[in-house]
Motif scaffolding. Structure first.
Motif, PDB file in Angstrom:
ATOM      1  N   HIS A 131      29.078 -20.639 -24.785  1.00  0.00           N
ATOM      2  CA  HIS A 131      28.602 -19.530 -25.608  1.00  0.00           C
ATOM      3  C   HIS A 131      29.738 -18.555 -25.921  1.00  0.00           C
ATOM      4  O   HIS A 131      29.923 -18.139 -27.082  1.00  0.00           O
ATOM      5  N   TRP A 135      31.940 -17.811 -29.842  1.00  0.00           N
ATOM      6  CA  TRP A 135      32.247 -16.578 -30.561  1.00  0.00           C
ATOM      7  C   TRP A 135      33.735 -16.477 -30.876  1.00  0.00           C
ATOM      8  O   TRP A 135      34.126 -16.000 -31.955  1.00  0.00           O
ATOM      9  N   LEU A 188      19.788 -22.100 -25.533  1.00  0.00           N
ATOM     10  CA  LEU A 188      19.633 -20.666 -25.302  1.00  0.00           C
ATOM     11  C   LEU A 188      18.189 -20.321 -24.972  1.00  0.00           C
ATOM     12  O   LEU A 188      17.263 -20.695 -25.697  1.00  0.00           O
ATOM     13  N   ASP A 190      16.833 -17.186 -24.675  1.00  0.00           N
ATOM     14  CA  ASP A 190      16.333 -16.007 -25.383  1.00  0.00           C
ATOM     15  C   ASP A 190      16.081 -16.355 -26.849  1.00  0.00           C
ATOM     16  O   ASP A 190      17.027 -16.682 -27.585  1.00  0.00           O
ATOM     17  N   GLN A 192      15.462 -14.526 -29.438  1.00  0.00           N
ATOM     18  CA  GLN A 192      16.154 -13.642 -30.376  1.00  0.00           C
ATOM     19  C   GLN A 192      17.639 -14.010 -30.494  1.00  0.00           C
ATOM     20  O   GLN A 192      18.208 -13.991 -31.590  1.00  0.00           O
ATOM     21  N   VAL A 193      18.254 -14.342 -29.372  1.00  0.00           N
ATOM     22  CA  VAL A 193      19.658 -14.767 -29.399  1.00  0.00           C
ATOM     23  C   VAL A 193      19.788 -16.078 -30.171  1.00  0.00           C
ATOM     24  O   VAL A 193      20.698 -16.247 -30.999  1.00  0.00           O
ATOM     25  N   ARG A 196      19.487 -15.374 -33.906  1.00  0.00           N
ATOM     26  CA  ARG A 196      20.684 -14.775 -34.483  1.00  0.00           C
ATOM     27  C   ARG A 196      21.793 -15.806 -34.681  1.00  0.00           C
ATOM     28  O   ARG A 196      22.461 -15.819 -35.724  1.00  0.00           O
ATOM     29  N   ILE A 197      21.962 -16.668 -33.703  1.00  0.00           N
ATOM     30  CA  ILE A 197      23.025 -17.671 -33.820  1.00  0.00           C
ATOM     31  C   ILE A 197      22.674 -18.705 -34.884  1.00  0.00           C
ATOM     32  O   ILE A 197      23.546 -19.171 -35.629  1.00  0.00           O
TER      33      ILE A 197
END
Length: 391
Positions: A131, A135, A188, A190, A192-193, A196-197
């Motif tokens: 992860h 980024w 993942l 979560d 929401q995470v 977003r990704i």
């Protein structure tokens, strides 16, 4: 008119005078070796046939890929530290600067490997590592896709006659990051995470694929008007397959993630549409890739007939073919078409054969020292002969 040779790879077959000279001559095109090695590891692990020891072989290749990436990163960082004036010349070089895109693309194969092999090697820590590295990969991909084209527009010398598919390298990195993001999303916890990704990965895909396809249009015009590039750039014929294969793979993987991710945030209908777009769009890009694959094979046969010298650019045979093979296997899994699965197996077999050839010749060339050559230093610069030269 035949374009003059672009001297970005060849060097007389002599050992480098010292390890310091190796550092001074080290260039980012070496990261194409990590791209080819990493995609082979991932492709071998996806073959839909049970072969004893294949997973272990793939995992070993991934670990070796990490070693290569760390080694190359250290050498290239050392060049910037000890030979800054020479290193910065790359920004003005119309060919070598394109290979900045190879660094994040090489890293992407390692990130994907953490998701596939990491748990068995280092345990649960593999996911947060992947992860975090993703980024970093995104940042480098965006920088490559913006800065290098800006330099092309403002300070570098280019012409249609001298254009090759190498122009694709800096812009394709973002879609490779998008495909990696799609593989990260299912891991993942979560919602929401993950959402977003997923959305960022779609944006990364759009940041890269349309521009890459635009470059391919110009490349076809260049080939019509000025014929094939010099034989030193023979492997660049395969680079066009890279953005097509990665574009198809990205759509397929993002579409596969979409139903569950969008449903978790109350957008179930959008997920269903995205899944359909993934299959249809991926199939269309895959079909487009058949033309470029056939053309690359014919062009390579033509070059082999006329004599094709080995250089580090031969790694261009591997990653584009690898991502197209992985996209073929992904399309086979989603459509359940046996013919696609068989085609994917054949492509992975071809990839393995090419990797063995290219790696063995690269290892020999590296041992001799003749593959370490920085075209940015094509001037009256004295070789490194003394410890004081580093200071």
């Amino acid at each position: 008119m035949t374009p003059s040779p672009i001297l970005i790879f060849p060097r007389p077959l002599t050992r480098l005078s010292s390890s310091r000279e190796l550092v001074r001559q080290f260039t980012p095109n070496w990261f194409t070796a990590t791209m080819g090695t990493g995609i082979l590891a991932l492709a071998l692990n996806q073959i839909p046939v049970s072969i004893p020891g294949l997973h272990q072989l793939a995992c070993g290749l991934w670990l070796f890929d990490i070693v290569l990436f760390v080694l190359f990163s250290g050498l290239y960082a050392a060049r910037w530290i000890f030979f800054f004036d020479g290193a910065k010349r790359i920004f003005g070089h119309s060919v070598m600067s394109m290979f900045f895109g190879a660094i994040p693309m090489g890293l992407a194969t390692i990130i994907n490997g953490f998701l596939v092999f990491g748990a068995s090697v280092i345990g649960p820590a593999s996911l947060p590592i992947a992860h975090a590295l993703w980024w970093v990969d995104v940042a480098m991909s965006l920088a490559s896709g913006l800065v290098i084209p800006f330099l092309m527009f403002t300070s570098q010398e280019h012409s249609i006659e001298k254009m090759t598919a190498v122009w694709l390298l800096p812009v394709v990195a973002a879609e490779v990051a998008a495909a990696s993001g799609a593989q990260l999303v299912p891991h993942l916890a979560d919602p929401q995470v993950a959402f977003r990704i997923l959305m960022l990965s779609y944006a990364l895909w759009a940041f890269s694929v349309p521009l890459a396809l635009s470059i391919l249009v110009v490349l076809v015009l260049r080939l019509i008007l000025h014929k094939l590039p010099h034989k030193d750039m023979a492997a660049s014929a395969w680079l066009a397959l890279g953005p097509i294969g990665t574009g198809a793979l990205g759509l397929l993987l993002l579409g596969q993630d979409a139903p569950s991710v969008f449903a978790a945030v109350g957008m179930q209908s959008v997920g269903i549409v995205a899944q359909a777009i993934g299959v249809i769009g991926g199939t269309m890009l895959w079909g487009y890739g058949i033309w470029w694959l056939a053309l690359a094979i014919m062009v390579t046969i033509r070059y082999l007939r006329d004599g094709m010298p080995f250089n580090i650019g031969w790694w261009g045979f591997t990653f584009p073919l690898g991502v197209y093979a992985v996209a073929t296997l992904a399309l086979a899994r989603q459509t359940h078409l046996a013919i696609l699965a068989n085609a994917g197996i054949v492509l992975v077999g071809l990839l393995l054969m090419l990797w063995i050839i290219v790696f063995s010749r690269t290892a020999l060339g590296a041992w001799r020292g003749d593959l370490f050559f920085s075209p940015c230093l094509m001037s009256n610069v004295a070789p490194i002969t003394d410890e004081a030269d580093i200071a």
